[in-house]
Design an enzyme around this catalytic site. Structure first.
Site, short mmCIF file in Angstrom:
data_model
loop_
_atom_site.label_atom_id
_atom_site.label_comp_id
_atom_site.label_asym_id
_atom_site.label_seq_id
_atom_site.Cartn_x
_atom_site.Cartn_y
_atom_site.Cartn_z
N HIS A 21 0.82 -1.22 0.00
CA HIS A 21 0.00 0.00 0.00
C HIS A 21 0.85 1.27 0.00
O HIS A 21 0.33 2.38 -0.13
CB HIS A 21 -0.95 -0.01 1.21
CG HIS A 21 -2.23 0.72 0.98
ND1 HIS A 21 -2.34 1.83 0.17
CD2 HIS A 21 -3.47 0.51 1.47
CE1 HIS A 21 -3.58 2.27 0.17
NE2 HIS A 21 -4.29 1.48 0.94
N ASP A 27 -13.13 -10.12 -15.91
CA ASP A 27 -13.30 -11.41 -16.57
C ASP A 27 -11.98 -11.78 -17.24
O ASP A 27 -11.49 -11.05 -18.11
CB ASP A 27 -14.43 -11.31 -17.61
CG ASP A 27 -14.70 -12.62 -18.32
OD1 ASP A 27 -13.90 -13.56 -18.18
OD2 ASP A 27 -15.72 -12.69 -19.04
#
Length: 443
Positions: free
Chosen positions: A170, A389
């Site tokens: 992060h 996807d």
């Protein structure tokens, strides 16, 4: 008892080493403040490819296909294959950090959970503990990106599904940058390997901070000291609370009607509703201070604005402080309005002041415990979880790992719906389940 079988471990590098591209990226206060916080863990559950789909994949298997497409994605997001570098400045007893784009690679692990199905992950009331085994680098802090990969991916094959667990540093990127990376990986996996011009490329330059920040930033050694004993929270449970499109609209309408306005957003209304239930469920005394910290995106709160493709961190934590009694005396509208005001207070002037002040007096962020009287919410309902996807079906669900000790908001499968992934003590989650006011707004 379910066991995870680890099949192979690999290092995935950018297919073409980016020798002529940016080699060194400066870290901003938004990046550096994350150094003593855990890596973030974001995971996605997908269906398993049908036999006919497997034949269309490049490579001999789904795993090989994911490795190849990840390697091509790292040609674009090449800093993720790098490492952090720490430079000690002995003259003023400080340290500086930067991101070295050295293409040392991303950690990739292939695992199998032989008897776990998609239903085993989705159907229990609480997220099963086995999900934590779908992630790597548990307990690793961001500053350890000096000697650890900045991104680690574990792909776990289930009986009828595939879980892609990403553990990411992060101090290198925020949720927005991560989503751009993951979305690009899924597009390339679907067959757009040679068509990177079809979607915006990440922007690594730090020229946007000219006149505000003089890089590199010097951090006093004492600010980088870890406590002698690291805080270990009691065992938390993880649960997904779903708010349908209809209920989100109802909460928003109630909040705005109570305040006589139309300016309270859906997210602010849902967060106000959640916060009130959490405080009720924790049985706080009336005079006890409670805090809510919404994560505020700052890309459009700096001049000139940062492009959406800016790669790095561009977030601040807002703050709402009140007493438990005052919070519960008011309705959802008042609470949502306080959240709205906290976000609105992060003006261009305040954001610039924050950056300038942090450079003068760096202060590291500490993990906010889910057992305290503070609530931190990250994520966004605009992050299109189910739109990803890889070539054999859209994502079924998103789940976080044990490193994430805060609530995460993300888009539901139905457009306009929201999911909140909550990490709380078991007794708090049970009290929320028994909270009629909270449950009525979800059903």
């Amino acid at each position: 008892m379910t066991h995870i079988r680890f099949i192979s471990t690999s290092t995935i590098q950018a297919a073409v080493s980016p020798k002529e591209l940016t080699q060194r990226i400066a870290l901003t206060p938004w990046d550096l403040q994350q150094l003593l916080v855990d890596y973030t863990q974001s995971g996605f559950l997908f269906p398993k490819p049908a036999p006919s789909q497997k034949t269309e994949l490049k490579g001999s298997s789904v795993i090989d296909h994911l490795k190849t497409s990840l390697s091509h994605t790292l040609e674009i997001f090449y800093p993720l294959a790098g490492r952090l570098v720490k430079v000690e400045n002995e003259d003023d007893k400080t340290a500086s950090f930067f991101l070295d784009c050295n293409n040392l690679g991303v950690h990739f692990v292939h695992a199998v959970a032989d008897d776990i199905t998609v239903a085993d992950i989705l159907e229990p009331i609480y997220v099963p503990d086995i999900v934590n085994s779908f992630f790597l680098m548990n307990g690793v802090l961001n500053y350890q990106g000096i000697s650890n990969p900045l991104l680690a991916v574990q792909v776990t094959e289930l009986v009828d599904g595939i879980f892609i667990g990403c553990t990411w540093n992060h101090s290198v990127m925020d949720g927005n940058s991560f989503w751009n990376f993951f979305k690009s990986w899924s597009r390339i996996s679907r067959g757009n390997t040679d068509s990177t011009s079809q979607f915006p490329l990440p922007i690594f330059q730090r020229c946007f901070f000219d006149g505000i920040i003089d890089f590199p930033i010097h951090i006093p050694f004492h600010e980088l000291l870890l406590p002698n004993e690291r805080f270990i929270p009691p065992p938390l449970k993880q649960r997904i609370f779903h708010f349908s499109k209809k209920k989100v609209a109802q909460l928003k309408a109630i909040a705005n009607a109570e305040m006589g306005t139309h300016n309270i957003s859906s997210l602010q209304a849902v967060m106000g509703h959640l916060w009130r239930s959490v405080v009720r469920s924790r049985h706080c005394s009336n005079n006890q201070e409670v805090h809510y910290h919404p994560v505020v995106g700052t890309r459009q709160r700096i001049q000139p604005p940062l492009p959406e493709e800016y790669f790095g961190n561009a977030v601040l934590h807002g703050n709402v402080t009140t007493t438990a009694g005052n919070l519960l005396e008011h309705g959802i509208g008042w609470v949502a309005w306080q959240i709205k005001e906290a976000i609105a207070s992060q003006t261009t002037k305040e954001v610039r002041k924050y950056l300038e002040d942090w450079v003068k007096a760096p202060k590291m962020k500490k993990t906010i415990s889910s057992t305290s009287n503070a609530l931190l919410t990250a994520g966004s309902p605009w992050f299109n979880v189910h739109g990803n996807d890889f070539g054999w079906g859209r994502a079924i669900a998103m789940r976080s790992g044990a490193n994430n000790k805060y609530d995460v908001v993300f888009q539901g499968a139905e457009e306009g719906s929201m999911n909140i992934e909550a990490f709380f003590l078991p007794e708090t989650l049970q009290a929320m389940e028994d909270d009629a006011k909270f449950i009525e707004a979800r059903l």
